[in-house]
Design an enzyme around this catalytic site. Sequence first.
Site, mmCIF file in Angstrom:
data_model
loop_
_atom_site.group_PDB
_atom_site.id
_atom_site.type_symbol
_atom_site.label_atom_id
_atom_site.label_comp_id
_atom_site.label_asym_id
_atom_site.label_seq_id
_atom_site.Cartn_x
_atom_site.Cartn_y
_atom_site.Cartn_z
ATOM 1 C CG HIS A 180 -31.434 124.717 78.258
ATOM 2 N ND1 HIS A 180 -30.648 124.938 77.141
ATOM 3 C CD2 HIS A 180 -32.155 123.597 77.991
ATOM 4 C CE1 HIS A 180 -30.887 124.000 76.236
ATOM 5 N NE2 HIS A 180 -31.791 123.178 76.717
ATOM 6 C CB ALA A 184 -33.091 131.029 70.879
ATOM 7 C CE LYS A 197 -36.898 121.534 79.460
ATOM 8 N NZ LYS A 197 -36.052 122.161 78.393
ATOM 9 C CD GLU A 236 -28.030 122.339 78.599
ATOM 10 O OE1 GLU A 236 -27.933 123.142 79.540
ATOM 11 O OE2 GLU A 236 -28.551 121.207 78.706
ATOM 12 C CG ASP A 264 -24.899 130.622 60.846
ATOM 13 O OD1 ASP A 264 -25.621 130.042 61.681
ATOM 14 O OD2 ASP A 264 -23.661 130.730 60.962
ATOM 15 N NE ARG A 284 -39.066 116.409 75.917
ATOM 16 C CZ ARG A 284 -38.210 117.404 75.701
ATOM 17 N NH1 ARG A 284 -37.229 117.234 74.812
ATOM 18 N NH2 ARG A 284 -38.312 118.554 76.341
ATOM 19 C CE1 TYR A 344 -30.715 118.469 75.697
ATOM 20 C CE2 TYR A 344 -32.718 117.220 76.123
ATOM 21 C CZ TYR A 344 -31.635 117.516 75.313
ATOM 22 O OH TYR A 344 -31.460 116.852 74.128
ATOM 23 C CG ASP A 376 -34.056 125.944 75.012
ATOM 24 O OD1 ASP A 376 -33.393 126.788 74.374
ATOM 25 O OD2 ASP A 376 -34.131 124.744 74.694
ATOM 26 C CB VAL A 422 -29.020 132.312 67.671
ATOM 27 C CG1 VAL A 422 -29.212 132.982 66.328
ATOM 28 C CG2 VAL A 422 -29.844 133.014 68.746
ATOM 29 C CG LEU A 423 -26.840 126.622 71.119
ATOM 30 C CD1 LEU A 423 -27.705 126.679 72.371
ATOM 31 C CD2 LEU A 423 -26.675 125.204 70.640
ATOM 32 C CB VAL A 449 -43.397 125.997 73.563
ATOM 33 C CG1 VAL A 449 -43.373 124.764 74.454
ATOM 34 C CG2 VAL A 449 -44.832 126.486 73.359
#
Length: 385
Positions: A110, A282, A89, A132, A212, A31, A108, A284, A253-254, A312
């Site tokens: 993380h 999840a 990234k 994020e 959830d 990207r 991003y 990352d 989940v986040l 990944v």
Amino acid sequence: MAALGPTATARLSSPMASIGVPAEIKRDEQRVALTPDGARELVSQGMEVRIETGAGLGAGITDDAYAAVGARLVSRDEAWAAHLVVKVKEPQSEEFGYLRPDLVLFTYLHLAAYPEVGRALLEAGTTAVAYETVQLEDGSLPLLAPMSEIAGRLAAQVGAYLLEKPHGGRGVLIGGCTGVRPARVVVLGAGTVGWHAARIAAALDAEVFLLDRSPQRLRSLEADRRGRLVSLVSSHGLIERLVPGADLVIGAVLLPGGRAPTLVEADLVRQMKPGSVIVDVAIDQGGCIATSRETTHTAPTFEVHGVLHYAVGNMPGAVPFTSTEALVSVTLPYILVMAGRGLSEAVTDRPELLSGLNTVAGSVCHPGVAKALGLPSRHPMACLR
């Protein structure tokens, strides 16, 4: 930690005349952080846009396309020397040398999953705004949403592929056929990733359980429920009952800025059928499956207890054309306001940018990130003063 000098202070409160877009160097990342249309908007506002030569090739964008709208094609060093650097990234270790006190980095991050990046940003005194963690008043994450949608859709697609015997799975057709039951899919989390994963799996005629902890979230999705999709309020007991019988488990989940909680322990993975598949989206944020570890598009899977794992860390990078267009459509308004007015003024127009602020001048400015890194947190407005 670095001190905030006068140059850096001025940069936060002044327009940023140059925007740099380095080529992504994370493994298998194709990207790019800006499209030619996006570059044209910035150039039309009198800003200098520096694109590293070849940065867009992986997404199908030529250097000539950038040059045609007035962007400058430059070296990596020149791209990183811009006032505002926009990426996809988190900086890789080879890029840590480019971090500096008067740099504003928008990408991003993380940091809960990549603490070494957090340390590098703090030591350099870099101002880092994470896509994020930019959060609106209603709790939504506008800059994460398009990549989450893509990752969710890919998760079901990848899971269906991996269930096929030649690709390491049990030899199960996700939608089954007449007289044969479909695959059982358990999706952990009904946020953007989980909902889109569940929708695609259900559209493929799988038997889907969407879990959830929020009844309100599940209720809000009920009107759009299709196919064999059952929504359930999550609990440890329910997870322990459903996961062993699943053909495909998708972790979705986040916790904004924080590390994802572990929902599936190793003993539960051991109880799954040989050849079942786990897709841990999840990863990352550290992953929500105890047996997960980050993989790459080149080597995407590994096996633990006979279960195939896919984890990944940049799943949308598999579709860089779609992902780049989707990402820039939501980041460009923020780039325009930050570059045009300076970060300190930009938060007045876009107050959600305050939650995106992760580091400034050696301080952590997001409570979730601070907790994950084991460091104290300052209020973001205090960081900008």
